[in-house]
Design a protein around this motif. Structure first.
Motif, PDB file in Angstrom:
ATOM      1  N   ARG A 157       3.244  -0.244 -12.104  1.00  0.00           N
ATOM      2  CA  ARG A 157       1.985  -0.162 -12.852  1.00  0.00           C
ATOM      3  C   ARG A 157       2.203   0.730 -14.056  1.00  0.00           C
ATOM      4  O   ARG A 157       2.607   1.883 -13.916  1.00  0.00           O
ATOM      5  CB  ARG A 157       0.865   0.394 -11.972  1.00  0.00           C
ATOM      6  CG  ARG A 157      -0.485   0.546 -12.683  1.00  0.00           C
ATOM      7  CD  ARG A 157      -1.519   1.175 -11.754  1.00  0.00           C
ATOM      8  NE  ARG A 157      -1.822   0.319 -10.629  1.00  0.00           N
ATOM      9  CZ  ARG A 157      -2.803  -0.573 -10.608  1.00  0.00           C
ATOM     10  NH1 ARG A 157      -3.597  -0.700 -11.665  1.00  0.00           N
ATOM     11  NH2 ARG A 157      -3.011  -1.321  -9.546  1.00  0.00           N
ATOM     12  N   PRO A 159      -0.004   2.091 -17.271  1.00  0.00           N
ATOM     13  CA  PRO A 159      -1.302   2.107 -17.959  1.00  0.00           C
ATOM     14  C   PRO A 159      -1.117   2.070 -19.469  1.00  0.00           C
ATOM     15  O   PRO A 159      -0.138   2.590 -20.004  1.00  0.00           O
ATOM     16  CB  PRO A 159      -1.917   3.426 -17.504  1.00  0.00           C
ATOM     17  CG  PRO A 159      -0.739   4.313 -17.213  1.00  0.00           C
ATOM     18  CD  PRO A 159       0.339   3.405 -16.692  1.00  0.00           C
ATOM     19  N   ASP A 250      -4.270  -1.855 -17.682  1.00  0.00           N
ATOM     20  CA  ASP A 250      -2.981  -1.529 -17.084  1.00  0.00           C
ATOM     21  C   ASP A 250      -2.099  -2.774 -17.030  1.00  0.00           C
ATOM     22  O   ASP A 250      -2.592  -3.894 -16.836  1.00  0.00           O
ATOM     23  CB  ASP A 250      -3.160  -1.000 -15.663  1.00  0.00           C
ATOM     24  CG  ASP A 250      -3.916   0.313 -15.612  1.00  0.00           C
ATOM     25  OD1 ASP A 250      -4.131   0.916 -16.686  1.00  0.00           O
ATOM     26  OD2 ASP A 250      -4.287   0.735 -14.506  1.00  0.00           O
TER      27      ASP A 250
END
Length: 813
Positions: A157, A159, A250
């Motif tokens: 992940r 952002p 994200d």
């Protein structure tokens, strides 16, 4: 919340041919950030990431550009460099106050410099100063991060936008710590450092985004790769964003791996003279243990469960729908042996009408009434998260039962440290699970809460992801398979106090623990715990030597985060240890900063233009509906974002006397043309008006509010300081500055409910650019006189940038 924003009209913006794809030219000048490039190499369950941010100065004088941006909350930033005019300047990690002094000194001497600072676990600021006219400067960050793994899939992940955060509290009398749109408050003393201005919806893409992730399974069985929020292209082992994607959500890449238990022992490589000292150990171990088989539904103690659901304005749209469904699914997991309570909150806390106060049995009737209450909730108001958490913890006082607190929210608040300080010790006594619902979720805060409460943090970035996430939550709410975990090393000299948080073992979630060892990279570790039903459980793993720099950096970041959380909960004597650990291992934290200073003098003193880069409104968010004039752009020189002022009391966001703000309502930095027609906020019966939705025709407008000028004294003082500092600008720029100042003062007049002298000044300032023969000097002096009288301020002690000296937020008493 009511703020009117002036939109760009067609024809008032155009691509800049020599500034790269997406760069814009407007009447106010270009936005300084041209490009963001992210390159990630995913190796097994870790990743190394390089981030390059490209800035360009479109003005005819030296520029300082400020960019507030996110990074993964568990990432370790280990290097920083600045590239300009064929020169490469490596950043040096220093104590934060010392790094700021170096940066400010370099700018005052006319040298080019850059500084990188951490504001939150996932929010960072870069400032680049003395960028010459027409010049391009690139700053580069290198970081390492672990990939969380559960149910057969690892998640990368990354952002891309700092979402607006609700700022509670009373404004401080001191000068702002930063140049954001929210004033610093007693609850969030650095609010102005985490509230960048926001671009309007529909604004042409201002930044060229490139993101590439290359995957090396490193011996693991890679079965599938999928991205949930962005359109990507895939070529063999590489995934890339499609051109034209925006920095408004994200980036999420899920990798289906077959993981296994392992103990990796990574010795430190030989240290060069200019590298950080690592004398606290000779290596880093990383332990991964797969959970035992089982679904966690065996014999267990009855549970007391308190469910907190965030219904604040930022949850509007798909997030509210997803949060209601998530909360209802959680209620459905309860059994007749459990007790529960449901608290929904914005700026007030509410409970289901037909349920008794306190905990009630999880009978079919009570669960139905709770779900019925949840189904009626709509988004409104501000995110006052502290009070419902205190109430929820107060209900969980029976130590003979399994105590569980579940928080469903986007986590978009600025007072994380205040919450941890007030609740940290109490969180350790219960199991805390967090469910983050957003495409730009505050994962750092929600992860910290779950970590302190030995629970799990589940992130839901889309409605498509909800069912999968709810299946995870159903199996894990209050149902760890193994608790009371401890480590017993054999033949491995593990250093006391270096082992990261152990937590518990949950179904489908491997335990990952790291720490430091001294001596040879050999030995074994046995993990002990108590399984469901009270039976002993253990797993022994023999170490395998490995190589790489990422394990030590990732351990150092996790260790620093734990020390910072202890500091936030009141252990302020940890400051020296935090700084020493950060410098020793070369990993950025909130108490240190990377600074890069060029030796060459390129300008005549400090930059005359200062621009705060606006950020995108996160995807899936509703733009606040404005209703009062607010400058939508900042002056070309001495840029400072306007305060986000709104009618807080009538909207039910805070008690009288407080002055909360929500960064999302901040004006865009780019303006032009008349105000666009937008609906006024809607009223909710008996509650505050939501600033995210259209008005109800049945609701009468609230009565006018009249406040004392004392309510905006800090904002007026900031305007006065900047006005004095900008007095040497050329006439044209002074006119522009005065016009923008007039728009900001108009907003304050509306907020006050009228103030004749300030209103008259605001009207004349706003019209000065279009009034022939304006006497700039006289108008400038009149503005100084009026603001001086309203603030009670005299002449400043010394000239400067408009900011009085202020202790850094981490040194507050």
């Amino acid at each position: 919340m009511t703020v009117q924003i002036t939109s760009l009209k067609p024809g008032e913006y155009a691509p800049t041919p020599d500034a790269g794809l997406g760069a814009l030219r407007t009447a106010r000048g270009n936005l300084p950030l041209e490009s963001v490039e992210v390159e990630a190499l995913i190796t097994g369950l870790t990743s190394g990431v390089g981030v390059a941010q490209g800035f360009r100065n479109p003005f005819d004088v030296p520029l300082e550009a400020t960019y507030v941006f996110p990074l993964p909350d568990r990432a370790a930033v280990t290097s920083f460099r600045m590239e300009a005019d064929g020169r490469v300047v490596e950043g040096v990690l220093k104590e934060r106050g010392e790094a700021r002094q170096d940066y400010d000194r370099a700018l005052a001497e006319g040298r080019r410099a850059a500084i990188a600072e951490e504001e939150r676990p996932d929010v960072f600021t870069i400032r680049v100063g003395n960028i010459l006219p027409g010049e391009r400067v690139t700053v580069r960050l290198a970081l390492s991060q672990p990939l969380p793994y559960e149910d057969g899939a690892a998640t990368f992940r990354f952002p891309l936008v700092v979402a607006p955060r609700y700022i509670p509290g009373t404004p401080l009398d001191e000068r702002s710590a930063g140049d954001g749109v929210a004033p610093d408050t007693d609850a969030v003393p650095d609010a102005s450092r985490i509230s960048p201005p926001v671009l309007l919806p529909g604004f042409p893409n201002p930044v060229r985004l490139s993101l590439t992730a290359r995957v090396d399974p490193a011996g693991l069985d890679l079965r599938e790769m999928r991205s949930s929020l962005h359109v990507v292209t895939r070529e063999d082992d590489t995934v890339s964003l499609r051109p034209g994607e925006r920095l408004d959500r994200d980036f999420v890449l899920r990798l289906e791996f077959a993981a296994s238990s392992a103990l990796a022992l990574v010795p430190d490589r030989a240290k060069d003279d200019d590298e950080p000292d690592t004398t606290d150990g000779d290596g880093t171990f990383t332990l991964t243990v797969l959970p035992p088989s089982g679904d966690g539904q065996g014999e267990r103690r009855p549970r007391d469960v308190v469910l907190l659901l965030d219904r604040s304005g930022s949850m509007a749209g798909w997030k509210m729908v997803a949060a209601r469904r998530a909360a209802a699914r959680i209620v459905d997991t309860l059994t007749s042996a459990d007790r529960f309570a449901v608290l929904s909150f914005d700026s007030v806390v509410e409970r289901p009408d037909r349920l008794d106060a306190g905990l009630v049995p999880a009978s079919d009737r009570n669960r139905y009434r709770a779900v019925e209450h949840l189904a009626r909730l709509e988004a409104r108001g501000g995110t006052e998260i502290l009070q419902p958490m205190e109430q929820g913890l107060g209900l969980l006082d029976d130590s003979s039962r399994e105590r569980v607190l579940v928080l469903v929210t986007d986590g978009q608040v600025g007072n994380e440290d205040q919450i941890l300080e007030r609740l940290g010790a109490r969180l350790a006594a219960v199991r805390v699970h967090t469910v983050g619902v957003d495409r730009a979720v505050n994962a750092g805060f929600l992860g910290r809460l779950a970590g302190l409460g030995a629970g799990r943090c589940e992130l839901v970035e889309s409605e498509d992801r909800l069912d999968e996430a709810m299946e995870h939550i159903h199996r894990r709410i209050g149902s760890p398979l193994v608790t009371g975990l401890s480590l017993k090393p054999e033949g491995l000299d593990v250093l006391p106090g270096t082992v990261t948080h152990l937590g518990s073992l949950y179904s489908g979630v491997p335990l990952t623990v790291s720490g430091r060892f001294r001596g040879p990279a050999s030995g074994a570790i046995t993990v002990h715990g108590t399984a469901t039903g009270g039976t002993p459980w253990e797993r022994r793993l023999t170490g395998t030597p490995a190589e790489g720099e990422a394990p030590r950096a990732i351990w150092a970041r996790a260790h620093l985060r734990r020390l910072e959380d202890r500091y936030a909960t009141g252990e302020h004597d940890l400051e020296r240890e935090i700084v020493a650990t950060s410098l020793r291992h070369g990993v950025l934290c909130r108490f240190t900063a990377f600074v890069a200073v060029d030796t060459r003098v390129v300008a005549d003193g400090e930059p005359r233009h200062r621009v705060v880069q606006p950020v995108e409104m996160p995807s899936g968010w509703d733009m606040p509906a404005p209703a009062m004039p607010m400058a939508a752009s900042m002056p070309a020189a001495f840029t400072a974002a306007a305060p986000a002022v709104f009618n807080a009391e009538s909207e039910g966001l805070t008690p009288p006397g407080a002055a909360p703000t929500f960064g999302g309502a901040a004006p865009s930095v780019v303006a032009g043309g008349p105000p666009a027609p937008m609906p006024a906020p809607r009223s909710a019966p008996g509650r505050g008006r939501s600033f995210f939705r259209a008005p109800s025709p049945k609701m009468a407008p609230p009565p006018p509010i009249h406040r004392s000028p004392d309510a905006v004294r800090p904002q007026l003082a900031d305007e006065l300081a900047r006005l004095r500092a900008a007095s040497s600008l050329p006439r044209a720029e002074r006119l522009r500055y005065l016009a923008d100042l007039g728009s900001r003062l108009s907003a304050l007049v509306t907020y006050l409910g009228g103030q004749d002298r300030l209103a008259s000044l605001a009207t004349d300032l706003t019209a000065c650019e279009t009034t022939p023969g304006t006497d700039v000097d006289a108008l400038w002096q009149r503005a100084i006189t009026v603001l001086t009288e309203l603030t009670g301020a005299g002449e400043p002690d010394e000239p400067g940038r408009g900011h009085a000296p202020r202790s850094p937020f981490w040194k507050r008493s």
